[in-house]
Design a protein around this motif. Structure first.
Motif, PDB file in Angstrom:
ATOM      1  N   ARG A   1      -5.986   2.393   1.321  1.00  0.00           N
ATOM      2  CA  ARG A   1      -6.347   2.609  -0.086  1.00  0.00           C
ATOM      3  C   ARG A   1      -7.177   3.867  -0.313  1.00  0.00           C
ATOM      4  O   ARG A   1      -7.816   4.011  -1.353  1.00  0.00           O
ATOM      5  CB  ARG A   1      -7.106   1.395  -0.649  1.00  0.00           C
ATOM      6  CG  ARG A   1      -6.343   0.094  -0.561  1.00  0.00           C
ATOM      7  CD  ARG A   1      -7.198  -1.079  -0.982  1.00  0.00           C
ATOM      8  NE  ARG A   1      -8.318  -1.272  -0.056  1.00  0.00           N
ATOM      9  CZ  ARG A   1      -9.266  -2.194  -0.209  1.00  0.00           C
ATOM     10  NH1 ARG A   1      -9.250  -2.967  -1.275  1.00  0.00           N
ATOM     11  NH2 ARG A   1     -10.235  -2.315   0.686  1.00  0.00           N
ATOM     12  N   SER A   2      -7.173   4.787   0.626  1.00  0.00           N
ATOM     13  CA  SER A   2      -7.951   6.020   0.491  1.00  0.00           C
ATOM     14  C   SER A   2      -7.046   7.241   0.508  1.00  0.00           C
ATOM     15  O   SER A   2      -5.950   7.217   1.078  1.00  0.00           O
ATOM     16  CB  SER A   2      -8.980   6.135   1.620  1.00  0.00           C
ATOM     17  OG  SER A   2      -8.344   6.363   2.854  1.00  0.00           O
ATOM     18  N   VAL A   3      -7.528   8.298  -0.122  1.00  0.00           N
ATOM     19  CA  VAL A   3      -6.889   9.616  -0.109  1.00  0.00           C
ATOM     20  C   VAL A   3      -7.844  10.577   0.572  1.00  0.00           C
ATOM     21  O   VAL A   3      -9.023  10.661   0.209  1.00  0.00           O
ATOM     22  CB  VAL A   3      -6.565  10.099  -1.531  1.00  0.00           C
ATOM     23  CG1 VAL A   3      -6.024  11.530  -1.501  1.00  0.00           C
ATOM     24  CG2 VAL A   3      -5.555   9.181  -2.195  1.00  0.00           C
TER      25      VAL A   3
ATOM     26  N   ASP B   1      -5.067  -1.474  -3.826  1.00  0.00           N
ATOM     27  CA  ASP B   1      -4.023  -1.916  -2.904  1.00  0.00           C
ATOM     28  C   ASP B   1      -3.427  -0.693  -2.220  1.00  0.00           C
ATOM     29  O   ASP B   1      -3.882   0.430  -2.429  1.00  0.00           O
ATOM     30  CB  ASP B   1      -2.946  -2.712  -3.650  1.00  0.00           C
ATOM     31  CG  ASP B   1      -2.271  -3.756  -2.777  1.00  0.00           C
ATOM     32  OD1 ASP B   1      -2.286  -3.579  -1.535  1.00  0.00           O
ATOM     33  OD2 ASP B   1      -1.735  -4.742  -3.304  1.00  0.00           O
ATOM     34  N   GLU B   2      -2.399  -0.903  -1.422  1.00  0.00           N
ATOM     35  CA  GLU B   2      -1.822   0.156  -0.601  1.00  0.00           C
ATOM     36  C   GLU B   2      -1.287   1.306  -1.447  1.00  0.00           C
ATOM     37  O   GLU B   2      -0.652   1.092  -2.482  1.00  0.00           O
ATOM     38  CB  GLU B   2      -0.687  -0.418   0.257  1.00  0.00           C
ATOM     39  CG  GLU B   2      -1.146  -1.514   1.212  1.00  0.00           C
ATOM     40  CD  GLU B   2       0.026  -2.174   1.908  1.00  0.00           C
ATOM     41  OE1 GLU B   2       1.168  -1.926   1.495  1.00  0.00           O
ATOM     42  OE2 GLU B   2      -0.212  -2.932   2.873  1.00  0.00           O
TER      43      GLU B   2
ATOM     44  N   ARG C   1      -0.256  -1.457  -9.259  1.00  0.00           N
ATOM     45  CA  ARG C   1       0.315  -1.150 -10.579  1.00  0.00           C
ATOM     46  C   ARG C   1      -0.476  -0.080 -11.322  1.00  0.00           C
ATOM     47  O   ARG C   1      -0.555  -0.085 -12.555  1.00  0.00           O
ATOM     48  CB  ARG C   1       0.402  -2.415 -11.441  1.00  0.00           C
ATOM     49  CG  ARG C   1       1.306  -3.493 -10.871  1.00  0.00           C
ATOM     50  CD  ARG C   1       1.424  -4.664 -11.807  1.00  0.00           C
ATOM     51  NE  ARG C   1       2.336  -5.682 -11.287  1.00  0.00           N
ATOM     52  CZ  ARG C   1       2.663  -6.803 -11.928  1.00  0.00           C
ATOM     53  NH1 ARG C   1       2.150  -7.043 -13.114  1.00  0.00           N
ATOM     54  NH2 ARG C   1       3.489  -7.666 -11.385  1.00  0.00           N
ATOM     55  N   THR C   2      -1.060   0.839 -10.602  1.00  0.00           N
ATOM     56  CA  THR C   2      -1.794   1.932 -11.228  1.00  0.00           C
ATOM     57  C   THR C   2      -1.358   3.263 -10.642  1.00  0.00           C
ATOM     58  O   THR C   2      -0.872   3.337  -9.509  1.00  0.00           O
ATOM     59  CB  THR C   2      -3.319   1.785 -11.030  1.00  0.00           C
ATOM     60  OG1 THR C   2      -3.616   1.812  -9.636  1.00  0.00           O
ATOM     61  CG2 THR C   2      -3.825   0.509 -11.655  1.00  0.00           C
ATOM     62  N   MET C   3      -1.525   4.301 -11.438  1.00  0.00           N
ATOM     63  CA  MET C   3      -1.335   5.679 -11.002  1.00  0.00           C
ATOM     64  C   MET C   3      -2.650   6.405 -11.222  1.00  0.00           C
ATOM     65  O   MET C   3      -3.214   6.348 -12.319  1.00  0.00           O
ATOM     66  CB  MET C   3      -0.198   6.351 -11.773  1.00  0.00           C
ATOM     67  CG  MET C   3       0.036   7.802 -11.386  1.00  0.00           C
ATOM     68  SD  MET C   3       1.539   8.499 -12.120  1.00  0.00           S
ATOM     69  CE  MET C   3       1.154   8.394 -13.860  1.00  0.00           C
ATOM     70  N   LEU C   4      -3.152   7.079 -10.189  1.00  0.00           N
ATOM     71  CA  LEU C   4      -4.452   7.748 -10.238  1.00  0.00           C
ATOM     72  C   LEU C   4      -4.286   9.250 -10.111  1.00  0.00           C
ATOM     73  O   LEU C   4      -3.509   9.727  -9.283  1.00  0.00           O
ATOM     74  CB  LEU C   4      -5.374   7.246  -9.124  1.00  0.00           C
ATOM     75  CG  LEU C   4      -6.310   6.078  -9.457  1.00  0.00           C
ATOM     76  CD1 LEU C   4      -5.510   4.828  -9.814  1.00  0.00           C
ATOM     77  CD2 LEU C   4      -7.243   5.784  -8.299  1.00  0.00           C
TER      78      LEU C   4
END
Length: 497
Positions: free
Chosen positions: A281-283, A302-303, A322-325
Motif C-alpha cells: 500500500r505504499s508508493v 488496500d493493494e 476503490r480509490t484513485m490517488l
C-alpha cells in the motif's frame, strides 16, 4: 628501523619543503604522462595507420577525442551546443522539404523561413510538454480485414507488462515465468535479460528474503523503461525493484524497501526518477542514477495495482480500495478520487489535469483534476454476456470459451498515446477498444479483435501502432483462464489519414 643516510632525521632545511616528497613526484609524472602536444598525437595516428589499426579503433579514438574536447564545458554550454546542433538538423529538414515542393514559392524570404522553424519548434515543445494535445484520433482510419494483431514475441506464461522506448524502435516485456525480453519492433529479434547469481545480487543491494515458494521468486509483475532508453526497471514477487542497463543487458542495482510484492513501476518522463507501487500500500520514489531512495507516499487502504506519471513530480495510482490517488511528491500530499461502486484495475494520465481509469465491471472512466467524481463513464465497454456469448463489432453474438464472464470484463489495462487524444482499453472479452478522448466525453472508435487477457498496452509515440501484452491468465492471479489464447506480445498497425 632504518634511518636515512647521514644519521637521524634532519630537523633543518626549509620548512614545508616538498623536493623529495614522493606524492609530488607522482603528480609530476602523471602530468607529464597526459600532457601530449599536437605533434605527438599526429605521430601516434600515423603509426597506427601504418600498422593497420584503423576502422573501429579509429572510431573509438575519434569518440575519445570528442569527449576530451567537451570535457571542460559547463552544463549551460552543453545545453547551448546541443540546442545549436538540433537547430541545424531542423533547418536541414526544412530545407529538404522546401526542395521537394514543386510549386513556384521557392524564393521565400529568410524571415519567413526562420518563422516556420520557430513555429515548428514551439509546436513540438508544447506537444512534448502536454500543453497542446495532438488530434490523432480523428485521423485513425477503420482497420482493414488484413489488419489484425500479430504475435511478434512469444512467452511461456502470460505477459504482465510491456513498454516501448521513446524512439519506438525497441520493446520490453515481462511475463509470469520470470523472463524479461528485449525485442526489436520492426524485425522481432529478441534478447533475454539473464539474472545474475545470488552473490552478485547481494553485492547490488538485494536482501535475501525469499518468499515461501523459492521457485517463483523471480516472477516479474511490473516493468518500465526510462525516457532516455538507458535504464530498465522490473519488480515482482521478491519485493525488490531491479535496475538493468539496457545497453549491456546487465543487472545494475536492487532497491529493497517494499514489504510485499512490487506490482507497478513507472519513470517520470525526462528524468531518472522512478516510482514504484506495491501490495504493501505504499508508493516509493527512487533516483536511478544516484542509486538512492528519495521518499515514500501512503494513502491507499488496500493493494496498489497500477501507477503512471508524466513530467511533473506527481504519481497517479489505483488500488483495490476503490480509490484513485494523485500523489504530489514535493508537497507530500494526496488527492483522493473515489470510484462509483467498482474496483479500479488500471489508470493512466491523459494530461496533467485529466486521467483515464478502467474498472472491474467493464467501465472506462474519464476524470478531471478539479472533480472528485468521474467526468464521463463509458459503461459496459468490455461487457461479456453470460454463458460465454460475447457481442462483436456488428452486434452479432459469437461463442467464445470463457470460464468466467465477470473476470473477462475486467478492464485490466488502459493506455493513451502521449500528448494526444487517442486512447485504448483492454480486457479479456476478445477485443481491444480504441477511443477518442474529448474535453468531457469518451467516444468509441473501433474494436480490434484479440483473444486472451490484455494485461498491458503501449502506444507508439507516433500513433502508428499499438503493442499489447496478452496471456491466458489475468495479471495478478488465476481467476480466469482462456486456453485458446497465446502468451506473448501482439502488435497492431494503425492507419492514419
Amino acid at each position: 628501523m632504518k634511518y636515512p643516510k647521514g644519521g637521524g632525521f634532519k630537523r633543518g632545511g626549509k620548512k614545508g619543503s616538498n623536493d623529495s616528497d614522493p606524492f609530488f613526484e607522482q603528480e609530476t609524472k602523471k602530468r607529464r604522462k597526459v600532457s601530449y602536444d599536437d605533434e605527438d598525437i599526429e605521430s601516434i595516428d600515423s603509426d597506427a595507420e601504418e600498422n593497420g589499426f584503423n576502422g573501429e579503433d579509429r572510431k573509438e579514438a575519434d569518440v575519445a577525442e570528442e569527449e576530451d574536447e567537451f570535457a571542460d564545458e559547463t552544463a549551460g554550454e552543453k545545453r547551448k551546443r546541443l540546442a545549436e546542433a538540433y537547430l541545424l538538423r531542423t533547418r536541414e529538414a526544412q530545407r529538404k522539404q522546401r526542395e521537394e515542393r514543386d510549386d513556384d514559392e521557392d524564393d521565400e524570404d529568410d524571415e519567413d523561413y526562420d518563422g516556420d522553424i520557430v513555429k515548428t519548434l514551439m509546436k513540438k515543445q508544447q506537444e512534448d510538454s502536454g500543453r497542446v494535445r495532438r488530434a490523432i484520433a480523428s485521423s485513425v482510419q477503420e482497420p482493414l480485414s488484413s489488419d489484425e494483431f500479430s504475435i511478434i514475441v512469444k512467452h511461456r506464461k502470460s505477459v504482465v507488462s510491456v513498454a516501448l522506448s521513446d524512439d519506438d524502435t525497441r520493446g520490453f516485456s515481462a511475463s509470469k515465468d520470470g523472463t524479461i525480453v528485449h525485442w526489436d519492433v520492426s524485425s522481432g529479434k529478441t534478447d533475454k535479460y539473464k539474472w545474475p547469481s545470488d552473490e552478485v545480487l547481494k553485492s547490488h543491494g538485494m536482501k535475501v528474503r525469499e518468499p515461501r515458494s523459492k521457485k517463483h521468486s523471480r516472477e516479474s509483475l511490473a516493468l518500465a523503461v526510462s525516457s532516455d532508453g538507458r535504464y530498465l526497471a522490473t519488480g515482482g514477487v521478491d519485493r525488490h525493484v531491479h535496475i538493468w542497463d539496457v545497453r549491456t543487458r546487465e543487472h545494475v542495482q536492487a532497491f529493497p524497501g517494499h514489504r510485499n510484492t512490487v506490482s507497478c513501476l513507472c519513470f517520470r518522463h525526462g528524468t531518472a526518477e522512478l516510482y514504484s507501487g506495491s501490495f504493501d500500500r505504499s508508493v516509493k520514489a527512487w533516483n536511478v542514477e544516484d542509486k538512492a531512495f528519495v521518499q515514500d507516499s501512503f494513502g491507499h487502504q488496500d493493494e496498489i495495482l497500477a501507477i503512471d506519471a508524466l513530467r511533473k513530480e506527481r504519481a497517479l495510482t489505483v488500488g483495490r480500495d476503490r480509490t484513485m490517488l494523485l500523489h504530489k511528491m514535493p508537497e507530500a500530499s494526496r488527492t483522493i478520487y473515489r470510484a462509483p461502486a467498482s474496483s479500479l484495475e488500471s489508470c493512466c494520465f491523459i494530461s496533467d489535469t485529466e486521467y483515464l481509469s478502467g474498472s472491474d465491471n467493464g467501465t472506462v472512466a474519464l476524470w478531471g483534476m478539479l472533480k472528485k467524481k468521474p467526468v464521463f463513464l463509458l459503461k459496459n465497454a468490455h461487457s461479456v454476456i453470460a454463458d460465454g456469448i460475447a457481442t462483436n463489432e456488428n452486434g452479432d453474438h459469437d461463442n467464445v470459451e470463457y470460464n468466467n464472464s465477470s473476470t473477462s470484463s475486467w478492464v485490466s489495462s488502459v493506455a493513451v498515446c502521449r500528448g494526444s487524444d487517442l486512447a485504448a482499453s483492454g480486457a479479456g472479452n476478445g477485443f481491444v477498444h480504441l477511443m477518442a478522448v474529448e474535453p468531457s466525453a469518451i467516444r468509441p472508435l473501433f474494436k480490434l479483435p484479440l483473444t486472451g487477457f490484455v494485461n498491458s498496452m503501449a502506444f507508439a509515440k507516433s500513433g502508428k501502432f499499438l503493442v499489447a501484452g496478452v496471456g491466458q491468465e489475468t495479471r495478478f492471479g488465476r481467476w480466469g483462464c482462456i486456453k485458446s489464447a497465446q502468451n506473448g506480445v501482439a502488435i497492431h498497425p494503425l492507419r492514419l489519414s
